[in-house]
Design a protein around this motif. Structure first.
Motif, PDB file in Angstrom:
ATOM      1  N   PRO A   3      12.844   6.162   0.733  1.00  0.00           N
ATOM      2  CA  PRO A   3      13.824   5.616  -0.209  1.00  0.00           C
ATOM      3  C   PRO A   3      13.523   4.156  -0.568  1.00  0.00           C
ATOM      4  CG  PRO A   3      14.938   6.785   1.562  1.00  0.00           C
ATOM      5  CD  PRO A   3      13.484   6.715   1.934  1.00  0.00           C
ATOM      6  N   LEU A   4      12.993   3.382   0.396  1.00  0.00           N
ATOM      7  CA  LEU A   4      12.632   1.988   0.122  1.00  0.00           C
ATOM      8  C   LEU A   4      11.626   1.913  -1.018  1.00  0.00           C
ATOM      9  CD1 LEU A   4      12.296  -1.077   0.659  1.00  0.00           C
ATOM     10  CD2 LEU A   4      10.642  -0.451   2.446  1.00  0.00           C
ATOM     11  N   TYR A   5      10.549   2.670  -0.925  1.00  0.00           N
ATOM     12  CA  TYR A   5       9.491   2.602  -1.929  1.00  0.00           C
ATOM     13  C   TYR A   5       9.923   3.247  -3.243  1.00  0.00           C
ATOM     14  CZ  TYR A   5       7.105   1.322   2.320  1.00  0.00           C
ATOM     15  OH  TYR A   5       6.781   0.710   3.506  1.00  0.00           O
ATOM     16  N   CYS A   6      10.753   4.261  -3.178  1.00  0.00           N
ATOM     17  CA  CYS A   6      11.305   4.862  -4.412  1.00  0.00           C
ATOM     18  C   CYS A   6      12.124   3.816  -5.165  1.00  0.00           C
ATOM     19  CB  CYS A   6      12.180   6.069  -4.085  1.00  0.00           C
ATOM     20  SG  CYS A   6      11.282   7.511  -3.514  1.00  0.00           S
ATOM     21  N   GLU A   7      12.958   3.072  -4.445  1.00  0.00           N
ATOM     22  CA  GLU A   7      13.795   2.047  -5.069  1.00  0.00           C
ATOM     23  C   GLU A   7      12.941   0.940  -5.679  1.00  0.00           C
ATOM     24  OE1 GLU A   7      17.395   0.527  -6.343  1.00  0.00           O
ATOM     25  OE2 GLU A   7      17.008   2.449  -5.383  1.00  0.00           O
ATOM     26  N   ILE A   8      11.929   0.503  -4.963  1.00  0.00           N
ATOM     27  CA  ILE A   8      11.032  -0.534  -5.495  1.00  0.00           C
ATOM     28  C   ILE A   8      10.344  -0.028  -6.758  1.00  0.00           C
ATOM     29  CG2 ILE A   8       8.906  -1.839  -5.074  1.00  0.00           C
ATOM     30  CD1 ILE A   8       9.831  -2.028  -2.100  1.00  0.00           C
ATOM     31  N   ASN A   9       9.820   1.185  -6.721  1.00  0.00           N
ATOM     32  CA  ASN A   9       9.109   1.742  -7.876  1.00  0.00           C
ATOM     33  C   ASN A   9      10.038   1.973  -9.063  1.00  0.00           C
ATOM     34  OD1 ASN A   9       6.555   1.687  -6.700  1.00  0.00           O
ATOM     35  ND2 ASN A   9       6.845   3.681  -5.737  1.00  0.00           N
ATOM     36  N   GLY A  15       8.216  -1.680  -9.548  1.00  0.00           N
ATOM     37  CA  GLY A  15       7.073  -1.715  -8.642  1.00  0.00           C
ATOM     38  C   GLY A  15       7.042  -2.963  -7.779  1.00  0.00           C
ATOM     39  N   TRP A  16       5.991  -3.052  -6.982  1.00  0.00           N
ATOM     40  CA  TRP A  16       5.879  -4.127  -6.002  1.00  0.00           C
ATOM     41  C   TRP A  16       5.872  -5.506  -6.657  1.00  0.00           C
ATOM     42  CZ3 TRP A  16       6.944  -4.193  -1.077  1.00  0.00           C
ATOM     43  CH2 TRP A  16       6.667  -5.354  -0.359  1.00  0.00           C
ATOM     44  N   SER A  27       4.101  10.646  -9.129  1.00  0.00           N
ATOM     45  CA  SER A  27       3.440  10.979 -10.391  1.00  0.00           C
ATOM     46  C   SER A  27       2.788  12.360 -10.349  1.00  0.00           C
ATOM     47  CB  SER A  27       2.395   9.917 -10.751  1.00  0.00           C
ATOM     48  OG  SER A  27       1.289   9.986  -9.882  1.00  0.00           O
ATOM     49  N   LYS A  28       2.497  12.857  -9.160  1.00  0.00           N
ATOM     50  CA  LYS A  28       1.899  14.191  -9.018  1.00  0.00           C
ATOM     51  C   LYS A  28       2.959  15.242  -8.682  1.00  0.00           C
ATOM     52  CE  LYS A  28      -2.548  12.411  -7.564  1.00  0.00           C
ATOM     53  NZ  LYS A  28      -3.532  12.282  -6.487  1.00  0.00           N
ATOM     54  N   ASN A  29       4.225  14.877  -8.877  1.00  0.00           N
ATOM     55  CA  ASN A  29       5.356  15.764  -8.612  1.00  0.00           C
ATOM     56  C   ASN A  29       5.450  16.216  -7.155  1.00  0.00           C
ATOM     57  OD1 ASN A  29       6.363  15.698 -11.245  1.00  0.00           O
ATOM     58  ND2 ASN A  29       4.908  17.267 -11.884  1.00  0.00           N
ATOM     59  N   HIS A  30       4.987  15.368  -6.258  1.00  0.00           N
ATOM     60  CA  HIS A  30       5.169  15.631  -4.837  1.00  0.00           C
ATOM     61  C   HIS A  30       6.431  14.898  -4.381  1.00  0.00           C
ATOM     62  CE1 HIS A  30       0.716  16.335  -5.013  1.00  0.00           C
ATOM     63  NE2 HIS A  30       1.138  17.397  -4.358  1.00  0.00           N
ATOM     64  N   LYS A  75       0.840  -1.202   0.000  1.00  0.00           N
ATOM     65  CA  LYS A  75       0.000   0.000   0.000  1.00  0.00           C
ATOM     66  C   LYS A  75       0.880   1.260   0.000  1.00  0.00           C
ATOM     67  CE  LYS A  75      -4.390   1.229   0.867  1.00  0.00           C
ATOM     68  NZ  LYS A  75      -5.373   1.159  -0.172  1.00  0.00           N
ATOM     69  N   ALA A  76       1.884   1.279   0.844  1.00  0.00           N
ATOM     70  CA  ALA A  76       2.775   2.444   0.932  1.00  0.00           C
ATOM     71  C   ALA A  76       3.559   2.625  -0.364  1.00  0.00           C
ATOM     72  CB  ALA A  76       3.726   2.291   2.116  1.00  0.00           C
ATOM     73  N   CYS A  77       3.945   1.527  -0.996  1.00  0.00           N
ATOM     74  CA  CYS A  77       4.669   1.582  -2.265  1.00  0.00           C
ATOM     75  C   CYS A  77       3.794   2.245  -3.334  1.00  0.00           C
ATOM     76  CB  CYS A  77       5.071   0.174  -2.677  1.00  0.00           C
ATOM     77  SG  CYS A  77       6.243   0.105  -4.032  1.00  0.00           S
ATOM     78  N   GLN A  78       2.541   1.847  -3.411  1.00  0.00           N
ATOM     79  CA  GLN A  78       1.623   2.449  -4.376  1.00  0.00           C
ATOM     80  C   GLN A  78       1.362   3.920  -4.051  1.00  0.00           C
ATOM     81  OE1 GLN A  78      -1.901   0.038  -4.760  1.00  0.00           O
ATOM     82  NE2 GLN A  78      -0.863  -1.398  -6.128  1.00  0.00           N
ATOM     83  N   HIS A  79       1.200   4.231  -2.773  1.00  0.00           N
ATOM     84  CA  HIS A  79       0.974   5.624  -2.368  1.00  0.00           C
ATOM     85  C   HIS A  79       2.178   6.484  -2.745  1.00  0.00           C
ATOM     86  CE1 HIS A  79      -0.545   8.989  -0.068  1.00  0.00           C
ATOM     87  NE2 HIS A  79       0.631   9.090   0.519  1.00  0.00           N
ATOM     88  N   ASN A  80       3.367   5.960  -2.535  1.00  0.00           N
ATOM     89  CA  ASN A  80       4.589   6.677  -2.880  1.00  0.00           C
ATOM     90  C   ASN A  80       4.661   6.937  -4.389  1.00  0.00           C
ATOM     91  OD1 ASN A  80       7.144   7.516  -1.392  1.00  0.00           O
ATOM     92  ND2 ASN A  80       7.987   6.516  -3.189  1.00  0.00           N
ATOM     93  N   LEU A  81       4.268   5.940  -5.194  1.00  0.00           N
ATOM     94  CA  LEU A  81       4.257   6.079  -6.649  1.00  0.00           C
ATOM     95  C   LEU A  81       3.283   7.174  -7.082  1.00  0.00           C
ATOM     96  CD1 LEU A  81       5.370   4.959  -9.309  1.00  0.00           C
ATOM     97  CD2 LEU A  81       3.480   3.324  -9.310  1.00  0.00           C
ATOM     98  N   LEU A  82       2.119   7.227  -6.440  1.00  0.00           N
ATOM     99  CA  LEU A  82       1.139   8.275  -6.758  1.00  0.00           C
ATOM    100  C   LEU A  82       1.686   9.660  -6.421  1.00  0.00           C
ATOM    101  CD1 LEU A  82      -2.166   6.596  -5.524  1.00  0.00           C
ATOM    102  CD2 LEU A  82      -1.490   7.039  -7.885  1.00  0.00           C
TER     103      LEU A  82
END
Length: 110
Positions: free
Chosen positions: A71-77, A81-82, A63-66, A53-60
């Motif tokens: 760093p964990l979820y950035c690396e996975i994405n 992705g998951w 994508s919205k330039n936020h 869930k956090a990985c997907q939230h991080n990806l969103l």
């Protein structure tokens, strides 16, 4: 993006520090990389769900330039992705507190 199904949870009374609990040391690896993340949890299925869930939230957020959160979820994405990540248990043990669990986790990190 594939849907994430939430694991069924059984109501477990929260343990106080000093009370024994089963702790699982786990790792997350990403296919095709040398990336390795080590963590610990008392509920493996719930923790895996939370990571997805956090990985997907991080990806969103990205994508919205936020600013991305982790760093964990950035690396996975960055590496597919998951779906390219694999979370697996490494050790189960009985712990009597957070400090003991963190020490055991650090042992695996080292």
């Amino acid at each position: 993006m594939e849907p994430i199904t939430k694991p069924k949870r059984t109501r477990v009374e929260k343990k106080k520090d000093g009370e024994p609990r089963e702790v699982i040391i786990y790792k997350i690896e990403i296919d095709g990389t040398n990336f390795l993340y080590v963590g610990h949890t008392e509920d493996f299925d719930q923790r895996e769900y939370n990571h997805k869930k956090a990985c997907q939230h991080n990806l969103l957020r990205e994508s919205k330039n936020h600013t991305a959160h982790s760093p964990l979820y950035c690396e996975i994405n960055r590496n597919g992705g998951w779906g390219k990540a694999k979370m697996s248990p490494m050790e189960k043990f009985i712990s009597t507190g957070k400090l003991e669990s963190r020490i055991k986790e650090q042992h695996w990190i080292d």
